[in-house]
Enzyme design. Sequence first.
Site, mmCIF file in Angstrom:
data_model
loop_
_atom_site.group_PDB
_atom_site.id
_atom_site.type_symbol
_atom_site.label_atom_id
_atom_site.label_comp_id
_atom_site.label_asym_id
_atom_site.label_seq_id
_atom_site.Cartn_x
_atom_site.Cartn_y
_atom_site.Cartn_z
ATOM 1 N N GLU A 429 0.822 -1.216 0.000
ATOM 2 C CA GLU A 429 0.000 0.000 0.000
ATOM 3 C C GLU A 429 0.853 1.262 0.000
ATOM 4 O O GLU A 429 0.496 2.277 0.593
ATOM 5 C CB GLU A 429 -0.978 0.016 1.191
ATOM 6 C CG GLU A 429 -1.929 -1.148 1.231
ATOM 7 C CD GLU A 429 -2.620 -1.394 -0.096
ATOM 8 O OE1 GLU A 429 -2.849 -0.426 -0.856
ATOM 9 O OE2 GLU A 429 -2.926 -2.556 -0.402
ATOM 10 N N GLY A 430 1.964 1.207 -0.702
ATOM 11 C CA GLY A 430 2.890 2.328 -0.747
ATOM 12 C C GLY A 430 3.912 2.182 0.357
ATOM 13 O O GLY A 430 3.561 2.209 1.539
#
Length: 570
Positions: A429-430
């Site tokens: 998620e980054g």
Amino acid sequence: MPYRAPVADFQFILDHVVGFARLGDVARFADITPDTATAILTEAGRLCDQVLAPVNREGDKFPASLENGKVRTSPGFAQAYEQIAQGGWVGMAASPEYGGMGLPMALATAVNEMMSGACLALQLNPLLTQGQIEALEHHADEKLRALYLPRLISGEWNGTMNLTEPQAGSDVGALTTRAVPNNDGTYAITGQKVYITWGDSDFNANTCHLVLARLPDGGPGTKGISLFMVPKYIPDADGKPGLANSLTVASLEHKLGLHGSPTAVMRYDGATGWLVGQPHKGMAAMFTMMNNARLGVGTQGIGVAEAAFQQALAFAQERKQGPTPVEGTGTIADHADVRRMLMAMKAEIFAARAIALDCALSMDMSRSDDGGDWAARAALLTPIAKAYGTDIGISIASTGIQVHGGMGFIEETGAAQFLRDVRVTAIYEGTNGIQAMDLVSRKLMDNGDAVFRLLDEMQASAETARKALRELAEDVWAATEALREGTERLLQLGLNDRFAGAVPYLRAIALGLGAHYHLRAAMAEGGTGPRTALARFFIRRLLPEHSALLVQALEGAEGLYALPANDLEF
């Protein structure tokens, strides 16, 4: 030891630290009374303690597997998931229009953290579905919403996000998956996606993939990407799973941890998909899902940290090794260094939990009539919640092993599983580096207005605390002023110079916020008691790190490139 959901801590933070009562001013949440919140947290805690936690070790010892093209999940996961779905927990924050509970994100965040602490591998399934629900609510047309949302919200179907490809990780714009229009309003999706969490299961009736792909007229980079709904089974006229779509689980990844969560390599061979949102606007739609997931991943780190702390504390309170320097239990918990580790674990969990709940509450408050500043506040806190929550998840899981000593290195104790499971949360998620870069770039595009408003709030709170807790209040006020000056200087730097110091800057802000929340907790307690003692530990022993972090944050990029990459081999 068995996991115990920290319901009381959630209630305290919501009521006394982040201001949950303010939700009464938001029409959508006007009916959420304190008694309702208590009942929800208590019931979710029971589910986590009695249903999810018992299957956590099973998922680690007996991983999900792929047999003849079909995913087989870990023992007990199907039964535990059934209770999650039957309780309405998958759609707890979703719109009641499609069967959701319509709960505030603040409560949903608390529940998700408890589930993560109990069994992260299983909790990933509903978390991804929740993100997909939000993306569809905001971007899908009415026909898609009516078909998919009720089934996703009920937990009958699950949702995934398909971004990453072998050559396109953080650089999503490098993807090559293609979407070719059919003659009936659908699209043929062809390509391969990797790292697809819960890409299939043996207990969801259908798995619904949100897939990023490029239309024939899509330009290069992220601006040419579109988003498509591609289900495992194509729904029939009654909305039931029908014909199998042209997609397969090519393999499951062999991972460091999260063995109970099937992470799939997905292959799409002309699979039928439906456009979600506008053509070439897929990243905007996917970011709705990703922002939800980023806060959710932050809470995953905190949840695992809580579980690791509980086990370490229980071990330390039983293990006896040599004479102790103070009178107490006579266990290693009375040794100064072990006590230091336990205090640090507890203090950072509280700080990270308060950041996450404040972020979630800000999301809820953004639905009010004057929600603009709240939306900016939520956007600012999201990368901090994600990065700090997962960073402390990793460090606390590692410290938990240290508290166990040699036994922590032995798999049978379960201490190592926490570290193996939580390690990926700083990556997906980054990455946390990307979160920090987002903080010093996009989140400062307002010339720091949102940051300065937050710092004003922190200093005002410290001023209020001066009379009762002068020493601690002055430390928090001074740290906040240093963060203000550091932010002003950071705004004068070029973008790559900011990036070079982004990670320490985010950490410094997180420590300042943590001290702010701890001080509020001490004030709510009356300035004496266990929360005040914990606040003093955090403010006097952990907060001072902000000074060194700000020095790093403002050093610039030049020194990073003084040594060419090839010369790093010397």
